[in-house]
Scaffold this active site. Structure first.
Site, PDB file in Angstrom:
ATOM      1  N   GLU A  69       0.833  -1.190   0.000  1.00 33.56           N
ATOM      2  CA  GLU A  69       0.000   0.000   0.000  1.00 33.56           C
ATOM      3  C   GLU A  69       0.873   1.247   0.000  1.00 33.56           C
ATOM      4  O   GLU A  69       1.862   1.335   0.729  1.00 33.56           O
ATOM      5  CB  GLU A  69      -0.870   0.038   1.255  1.00 33.56           C
ATOM      6  N   ASP A 137      11.122   6.409  14.581  1.00 31.48           N
ATOM      7  CA  ASP A 137      10.925   7.811  14.278  1.00 31.48           C
ATOM      8  C   ASP A 137      11.518   8.628  15.417  1.00 31.48           C
ATOM      9  O   ASP A 137      11.087   8.485  16.558  1.00 31.48           O
ATOM     10  CB  ASP A 137       9.415   8.047  14.164  1.00 31.48           C
ATOM     11  N   ASP A 139      12.381  12.414  16.834  1.00 32.32           N
ATOM     12  CA  ASP A 139      12.048  13.815  16.699  1.00 32.32           C
ATOM     13  C   ASP A 139      12.933  14.642  17.610  1.00 32.32           C
ATOM     14  O   ASP A 139      12.972  14.365  18.814  1.00 32.32           O
ATOM     15  CB  ASP A 139      10.618  13.996  17.246  1.00 32.32           C
TER      16      ASP A 139
END
Lengths: 349, 433
Positions: A69, A137, A139
């Site tokens: 996807e 991830d 940050d």
């Protein structure tokens, strides 16, 4: 962007050549179109995600790439999920046509996402994700409480090295401890980095296993309610933490961060570090010592290193036998430098 | 995993179950006395040998299987029974596993679908330091376990998450004790599910079908107690109502002291308290007539002696086996008392479990327990070792150690009396010399 054009036209058709000619600050849809037209690496991108299934030999799963996807975020925040493609050419056509502002790579499903409705009818839960890269991830805004140069989405050469540290520690561990080999580190686009572990073993991990890996890496237990967020118990550190400390964190803290963040340069900053010491007496002993030193002739350059040395000497002197002090020096270093992972992102398959 | 198709004689049905129950109760005792793992290992080995072993290993296996499945029937019927049974069988399994040879351990592990191969010596030597480091980082001793398994990290997510294993190149180095945990967890999971299913079947069909044959046996087994029998009062000891206050001060365990205090204060005790305290007094040597006098003297102050005779006297006589069906009322063991659920207005149960810290502190202070002893007791309570806490109270108030541990209030009482009598004799002999 487009607004500037409209403005220009409203001012009685005055040709705002200057505006059009200058490189605009920030995002520009036209440049994006050019990028998709001339620069976007459709072939490589496709080849990567096919993981070898686009070749001709018998072991290949022809359906594989079509079950992946992709999601597009278009102009005006229109979000298109369940995009799938059987060839690089198809992918190219679609991207050039839609000009998505953002492309997300989703999981590989059990069947082509485009055909998901047909399978959903049977009620057997046949449309499920079966593979997904292991993603981390990071940050930099998660470090706002320990960096004084920037906050939020801003970064600079003084605080960006924190991201380098994350990469060094995680990459070493993903390879050495977990045995992964195919790791992609990318700038996230704004304020951090993303890590994509693409080994087939990684793609097949369950949510529970991904969670376990994230927990293995987790040291910083954030939250508003505790002052002390790093707690290293036990007489010695686990080999992973010990190695991270000796090989990476200690020298980064002492050689770079102390100075670039001026960690001891003000009363407030000293206080923050002293708060991490569980023994009131030791903390106030150091506090008093530094009050006294303020007017000495030590140059601004040296004060951070000097105070850190004093702190280490005091804590490691063995004079104070309080339990919590055993690992205090390491805890302080970990608090300021150790990777802070976004736990949520790691976990969704 | 599944009950075998065997023919079992009815006597064996009950006897095998009782023997296994002795083992499980023995384990329960050992745990509540806070025995260390090495001691437990020895205890389990002894218990098993004493009650379950047969000369013919096939017979032992037979008994093992049958008794386990019978007890499943017995202990599936309530949440509390299931919890206890699960806990004890789990512990039994854990220690029996430890006592097995490495070969058979490996066989068992593959049965549980954990087909791990032990680490060859050369590899072990190479990573020994790291293994030791991991062990110390989680608070274990530096001398490392000798048997390790190298498994893909995916198979032990919780050990990875808590950094309790050394990882290298995608493999986790799992210690034998950690593998045992994995096996035991699976075992527990299987039994837990099985118990729920068994219960369903029991209530749906078996209980009714077997109501003349197996059901009465099963129901009796779940109430069985295997210590000294305190239901028949020891004729050697006799107490009378006028002694009770004095005896409470010197020799009653905290639970009974508390109930006496409340009885004196309120001139009443609710049903749970009347049973727990009343049976205790009977076991301590209070005769029926005296019991009636005692309870009437208190209750009549609240409800009047007429109402006492009408409503309460009957059940006291019942406790002494003078009414209705044949008496089955033995005074309650600690286990039973601890598992009670006192509600509003109740004073029974075990104070070490059911009192809040403040109240417990005050109560122990009243018994003359303070300082380090008190803190030690509270520490045991925090770790839910209630019987140990009571044992420590006994030791603190009597100045002697109690190696057998307390597991019955009447035991506390008789041990206390023994100590005091011994002290008296010492004093007397000192006086006479």
């Amino acid at each position: 962007m487009g607004d500037e054009r409209v403005e220009a036209m409203e001012i009685d058709g005055q040709q705002r050549q200057e505006v059009a000619a200058a490189v605009p600050d920030g995002f520009n849809a036209d440049y994006l179109r050019i990028y998709y037209g001339k620069l976007f690496p459709y072939g490589d991108f496709f080849k990567w995600l096919a993981y070898g299934n686009d070749a001709k030999h018998p072991g290949c799963d022809q359906s594989y790439i079509g079950r992946r996807e992709l999601s597009f975020t278009l102009e005006n925040d229109i979000y298109l999920r369940f995009q799938s493609f059987d060839s690089a050419a198809e992918l190219e056509t679609s991207i050039k046509e839609k000009c998505p502002f953002k492309i997300d790579i989703g999981p590989v499903y059990s069947v082509d996402p485009a055909k998901r409705h047909a399978y959903a009818q049977s009620g057997n839960n046949v449309f499920v994700p079966v593979e997904r890269e292991l993603i981390f991830d990071i940050d930099i805004s998660d470090y706002d409480d320990v960096r004084y140069c920037c906050s939020g989405a801003d970064t600079c050469l003084d605080c960006w090295p924190l991201m380098t540290i994350v990469i060094k520690i995680l990459d070493t561990s993903l390879r050495g401890d977990f045995g992964f080999n195919h790791i992609l580190w990318v700038y996230s686009g704004r304020r951090g980095v993303h890590c994509w572990v693409c080994d087939s073993r990684a793609r097949k991990l369950s949510n529970e296993q991904r969670s376990a890996i994230a927990d293995y890496f987790r040291v910083y237990k954030g939250g508003e309610n505790s002052l002390k967020k790093v707690s290293l118990t036990g007489p010695v550190l686990h080999p992973f933490l010990a190695r991270s400390y000796t090989d990476v964190l200690k020298c980064f803290f002492e050689d770079k961060l102390l100075h670039s963040q001026q960690l001891f340069a003000s009363e407030e900053r000293c206080q923050k570090i002293l708060e991490l010491i569980p023994d009131e007496n030791v903390a106030s002993e150091l506090h008093d010592k530094w009050q006294g030193n303020r007017r000495s002739s030590i140059s601004k350059e040296d004060v951070n290193a000097a105070r850190w040395e004093q702190l280490k000497t005091t804590l490691q002197s063995g004079k104070h036998k309080t339990q919590g002090l055993r690992r205090c020096v390491e805890e302080i270093v970990f608090s300021y430098t150790y990777p802070r992972l976004d736990m949520e992102v790691c976990q969704s398959t | 995993r599944v009950a075998p198709q065997l023919e079992v004689r009815l006597e064996e049905f009950e006897l095998f179950a009782i023997d296994r129950l002795r083992v499980l109760k023995g384990i329960s005792d050992g745990l509540s006395r806070g025995k260390r793992p090495e001691e437990m290992e020895k205890l389990v080995s002894e218990l098993w040998k004493a009650h379950m072993r047969h000369q013919d290993p096939a017979e032992t296996l037979n008994k093992d299987i049958i008794s386990h499945f019978v007890l499943r029937l017995v202990y599936c019927r309530t949440e509390e029974l299931r919890k206890w049974f699960l806990s004890m069988e789990n512990t039994l399994f854990r220690y029996r596993f430890r006592l097995e040879s490495p070969e058979s351990q490996r066989l068992l592990m593959s049965e549980f679908q954990l087909p791990y191969k032990a680490l060859p010596h050369s590899e072990f030597e190479a990573v020994k330091d790291k293994l030791s480091q991991v062990a110390r980082s989680i608070g274990q001793s530096a001398s490392v376990e000798s048997v390790f398994f190298k498994v893909p990290f995916e198979e032990v997510p919780d050990l990875v998450a808590s950094r309790r294993v050394f990882l290298s190149k995608g493999y986790a180095y799992v210690a034998m004790s950690q593998v045992v945990s994995l096996v035991v967890t699976q075992f527990r999971c299987n039994i837990s599910k099985a118990l729920v299913l068994t219960n369903r079947k029991w209530t749906a069909t078996i209980k009714e079908q077997e109501k003349d044959r197996l059901t009465p046996i099963v129901e009796a087994l779940s109430n069985a107690y295997f210590g000294p029998d305190y239901s028949q009062p020891n004729d050697a000891t006799e107490i009378s109502p006028k002694d009770i206050d004095q005896l409470a001060r010197t020799s009653f365990p905290l639970c009974m002291r508390h109930m006496l205090e409340k009885l004196r204060e309120n001139h009443h005790l609710k049903h749970g308290g009347r049973m727990q305290f009343g049976l205790f007094l009977k076991g301590a040597g209070l005769k029926l007539e005296d019991a009636l006098t005692f309870w009437r003297s208190e209750f009549s102050q609240k409800v009047g002696s007429e109402r006492f005779d009408k409503e309460y006297a009957y059940s006291i006589r019942h406790n002494y086996g003078k009414e209705g069906k044949r008496t089955d009322y033995t005074s309650y063991s600690c286990q039973k008392i601890i598992s009670a659920t006192p509600g509003v207005g109740d004073h029974h149960g075990c104070p070490y479990r059911h009192f809040g810290e403040e109240n417990l502190r005050a109560a122990l202070n009243n018994m003359g327990v303070g300082g380090n002893a008190l803190e030690g007791i509270l520490d045991k309570v925090k770790n839910r070792h209630y019987q140990l806490a009571c044992t420590m109270t006994f030791e603190a108030t009597h100045g002697v150690s109690c190696d057998t541990g307390i597991n019955h209030p009447n035991q506390y009482f008789s041990e206390s009396q023994k100590v005091l009598q011994a002290k008296n004799q010492t004093v007397q002999s000192q006086l006479s010399t």
